[in-house]
Design a protein around this motif. Structure first.
Motif, short mmCIF file in Angstrom:
data_model
loop_
_atom_site.label_atom_id
_atom_site.label_comp_id
_atom_site.label_asym_id
_atom_site.label_seq_id
_atom_site.Cartn_x
_atom_site.Cartn_y
_atom_site.Cartn_z
N PRO A 148 17.22 41.35 -53.39
CA PRO A 148 16.95 40.51 -52.21
C PRO A 148 17.73 39.21 -52.23
CG PRO A 148 15.08 40.47 -53.73
CD PRO A 148 16.00 41.56 -54.20
N GLU A 149 18.06 38.71 -53.43
CA GLU A 149 18.79 37.45 -53.54
C GLU A 149 20.20 37.53 -52.97
OE1 GLU A 149 19.34 39.65 -57.48
OE2 GLU A 149 17.74 39.32 -56.03
N LEU A 150 20.74 38.74 -52.86
CA LEU A 150 22.08 38.90 -52.29
C LEU A 150 22.06 39.00 -50.77
CD1 LEU A 150 23.64 41.48 -54.78
CD2 LEU A 150 23.74 38.98 -54.86
N HIS A 151 20.87 39.04 -50.20
CA HIS A 151 20.73 39.25 -48.76
C HIS A 151 19.76 38.25 -48.14
CE1 HIS A 151 22.81 43.14 -49.28
NE2 HIS A 151 22.10 43.23 -50.39
N GLY A 155 10.82 43.39 -54.77
CA GLY A 155 9.87 43.56 -53.68
C GLY A 155 8.83 42.46 -53.67
N MET A 156 8.38 42.05 -54.85
CA MET A 156 7.44 40.94 -54.96
C MET A 156 8.09 39.63 -54.51
SD MET A 156 5.39 39.52 -58.35
CE MET A 156 6.90 39.07 -59.20
N LEU A 157 9.33 39.41 -54.91
CA LEU A 157 10.03 38.19 -54.49
C LEU A 157 10.12 38.11 -52.97
CD1 LEU A 157 13.00 38.11 -57.04
CD2 LEU A 157 10.81 36.92 -57.20
N TYR A 158 10.30 39.24 -52.33
CA TYR A 158 10.39 39.29 -50.87
C TYR A 158 9.07 38.88 -50.20
CZ TYR A 158 11.07 41.45 -46.22
OH TYR A 158 11.15 41.70 -44.87
N LEU A 159 7.97 39.12 -50.87
CA LEU A 159 6.66 38.78 -50.29
C LEU A 159 6.28 37.32 -50.50
CD1 LEU A 159 4.51 41.92 -51.20
CD2 LEU A 159 5.69 41.40 -49.05
N LEU A 160 7.05 36.58 -51.29
CA LEU A 160 6.76 35.16 -51.53
C LEU A 160 7.08 34.33 -50.28
CD1 LEU A 160 8.29 34.84 -55.10
CD2 LEU A 160 5.85 34.82 -54.53
N GLU A 161 6.76 33.04 -50.38
CA GLU A 161 7.08 32.13 -49.27
C GLU A 161 8.58 31.88 -49.19
OE1 GLU A 161 3.30 29.20 -48.93
OE2 GLU A 161 4.26 29.28 -50.91
N SER A 162 9.25 31.81 -50.34
CA SER A 162 10.69 31.57 -50.32
C SER A 162 11.33 32.09 -51.60
CB SER A 162 11.00 30.07 -50.16
OG SER A 162 10.47 29.33 -51.24
N LEU A 163 12.66 32.28 -51.51
CA LEU A 163 13.45 32.76 -52.63
C LEU A 163 14.76 31.98 -52.66
CD1 LEU A 163 14.06 34.79 -54.93
CD2 LEU A 163 14.88 36.38 -53.17
N LEU A 164 15.13 31.52 -53.87
CA LEU A 164 16.38 30.78 -54.04
C LEU A 164 17.36 31.62 -54.84
CD1 LEU A 164 14.11 28.50 -53.65
CD2 LEU A 164 15.76 26.99 -54.76
N ASP A 165 18.62 31.66 -54.38
CA ASP A 165 19.63 32.39 -55.13
C ASP A 165 20.21 31.49 -56.22
OD1 ASP A 165 21.48 30.70 -53.93
OD2 ASP A 165 22.21 32.20 -52.52
N VAL A 203 8.56 36.69 -46.62
CA VAL A 203 7.44 37.17 -45.80
C VAL A 203 6.26 36.20 -45.82
CG1 VAL A 203 5.81 39.07 -45.44
CG2 VAL A 203 8.17 39.55 -46.12
N GLY A 204 5.98 35.59 -46.97
CA GLY A 204 4.91 34.61 -47.05
C GLY A 204 3.52 35.17 -47.29
N LEU A 205 3.42 36.41 -47.76
CA LEU A 205 2.10 36.96 -48.07
C LEU A 205 1.61 36.52 -49.45
CD1 LEU A 205 2.38 40.62 -46.72
CD2 LEU A 205 0.98 38.75 -45.79
N LEU A 206 2.52 36.10 -50.31
CA LEU A 206 2.17 35.60 -51.63
C LEU A 206 2.61 34.14 -51.73
CD1 LEU A 206 3.31 38.57 -53.91
CD2 LEU A 206 1.00 38.10 -53.08
N PRO A 207 1.75 33.24 -52.23
CA PRO A 207 2.14 31.84 -52.33
C PRO A 207 3.14 31.63 -53.46
CG PRO A 207 -0.02 32.16 -53.34
CD PRO A 207 0.35 33.47 -52.69
N GLY A 208 4.09 30.75 -53.23
CA GLY A 208 5.03 30.41 -54.28
C GLY A 208 6.46 30.74 -53.92
N GLU A 209 7.32 30.51 -54.91
CA GLU A 209 8.75 30.68 -54.70
C GLU A 209 9.39 31.34 -55.92
OE1 GLU A 209 10.97 27.10 -53.58
OE2 GLU A 209 11.42 26.78 -55.70
N GLY A 210 10.40 32.15 -55.66
CA GLY A 210 11.18 32.75 -56.73
C GLY A 210 12.54 32.09 -56.80
#
Length: 432
Positions: A292-295, A325-335, A344-351
């Motif tokens: 997911p980090e590449l997209h 898949g879990m990272l995608y469900l977080l509020e945000s992801l940083l590359d 998606v924001g279903l899980l609180p936090g950030e990857g």
């Protein structure tokens, strides 16, 4: 009475990662396939990327073998079935020949498959023979077929290597460095087969190198004994359930056996793309790992599919997510560059992607319905207020491993589970 089967087979190993094992196994598979032979390929240990390339080379789906995660009984069933349907069985090892518990050497010895070790001979002379001697004699009970020199500079280099070999250890051949056959890689391993536009050209180039070498002949036949017990069909615990499986360039780390098990338990599987689709309709969703980090921008920008997944969860329908898949469900992801994407924001936090490997190794986890086995392999770290409901246990030392989270209908972890290890536990992940 069920009879043993024989089939030419070879276990391809190396003293370490990065020696060129996957390229060699893919080259062998493509060469023999080009000769009209039926080839079955296997990869030892947990891996998603290498089997994509191996399957493409052989023209058949590559599968996993592992004495712990898959289990000796199922590994034996797979090899026995392959011996009845193929003209050649190739098994690629993981890391170094004796690395891990169980190791590739353990698997090869258990099933009596001769081991050929590929050694990167670049910048090496007579020391090649010393390394070969150590690998051949480290375990006297291991069926050892010989060694192969890789990335050889030329004919004189090959002669030097062959001349330095100890008596009694076969020198099976020398392979040159072929740039047009090289397989590209990134932080989690090889680039996915579907992303390499000229993959078939690379495989054919590698196969031609094999065709011009002493490795072109079939290995000796190996006797594969029938399984001691007949496999028991899994219970139809998912009968009538429609499971949507995310499959695209961002989410593709799936053991084929996982999907086979879901179908065997009665589930109807449909695929969807979080990158391209606008809606998903199912009784449950499976979000596997991937990149997911590449997209980030495409995942962030596809608001329609994110809203559809949110609606799915708000209706109380289960979502099972692994690693990416879990990272995608977080509020945000940083590359790796610090670029942030809203997920998606279903899980609180950030990857956040980290500069080096964060999690690696085989693990088991006790879930409702049984203890599942799998592995962890990720370059990201999770920052979240969530409290895990349980924690994996590392195979290597028995210490706590990856956390497992449950938040409403969402079940998520960094663990990649091998579903056949615990069918009832898996059914509970996707059940009502």
């Amino acid at each position: 009475m069920t009879l043993a089967r024989t089939c030419p087979a070879l276990f391809l190993a190396a003293p370490a990662s990065g020696q060129g094992k996957t390229t060699l196994v893919a080259a062998l598979a493509r060469h023999h396939r080009n000769q009209g032979r039926r080839v079955r390929v296997f990869k030892t240990g947990p891996d998603f990327l290498d089997p994509m390339v191996l399957g493409r080379a052989a023209g058949t789906q590559a599968e996993s073998l592992d004495l712990w995660m898959v289990g000796e009984a199922d590994s034996r069933r797979k090899l026995y079935a392959a011996a009845g349907a193929a003209d050649l069985i190739l098994i690629e090892g993981a890391m170094g020949l004796f690395d891990g518990t169980p190791s590739g050497a353990d698997l090869a010895q258990t099933f009596g498959v001769p081991v050929a070790v590929l050694i990167d001979a670049g910048g090496m002379g007579q020391t090649f023979g010393a390394l070969a001697l150590g690998l051949a004699r480290y375990r006297s009970s291991l069926p050892f077929a010989g060694v192969i020199a890789n990335r050889v500079a030329g004919a004189r280099h090959a002669q030097m290597l062959a001349a330095g070999m100890p008596d009694g250890i076969p020198f099976l051949g020398a392979l040159p460095r072929v740039e047009k056959a090289t397989l590209p890689s990134r932080h989690l391993g090889l680039v996915q087969a579907g992303e390499i536009a000229d993959l078939d050209g690379r495989l054919d180039a590698a196969a031609q190198v094999i065709a011009d070498s002493a490795l072109a002949r079939l290995p000796d036949p190996v006797r594969f004994e029938p399984p001691a017990e007949v496999a028991v069909a899994p219970p139809p615990l998912l009968a009538g359930r429609r499971i949507a499986v995310a499959r695209d360039a961002a989410f593709s780390f799936i053991y084929p056996e996982n999907l086979d098990l879901l179908r065997a338990m009665g589930a109807e599987l449909v695929e969807f793309s979080p990158l391209a689709d606008t809606a998903v309709v199912a009784d449950a969703i499976y979000l596997p790992g991937g990149y997911p980090e590449l997209h980030l921008k495409r995942l962030e920008g596809n608001r329609a599919i994110k809203a559809s997944i949110q609606g799915h969860a708000n209706a109380g329908r289960p979502i099972y997510a692994e690693c990416g898949g879990m990272l995608y469900l977080l509020e945000s992801l940083l590359d790796r560059d610090g670029e942030r994407g809203a997920m998606v924001g279903l899980l609180p936090g950030e990857g956040r992607l980290m500069p080096r490997l964060v999690g690696l190794g085989l693990e088991s986890i006790a879930l409702p319905g049984g203890e599942a086995r799998g592995h962890s392999f990720h370059h990201s770290a999770l920052k979240s207020p969530m409290t895990p409901t349980c924690t994996g246990r590392r195979r290597s030392d028995g210490q706590p491993g990856e956390p497992f989270y449950r938040l409403g209908p969402v079940r998520a972890s960094y663990l990649h589970l091998y579903f056949p290890s615990a069918p009832e536990a898996v059914a509970a992940l996707f059940g009502p």
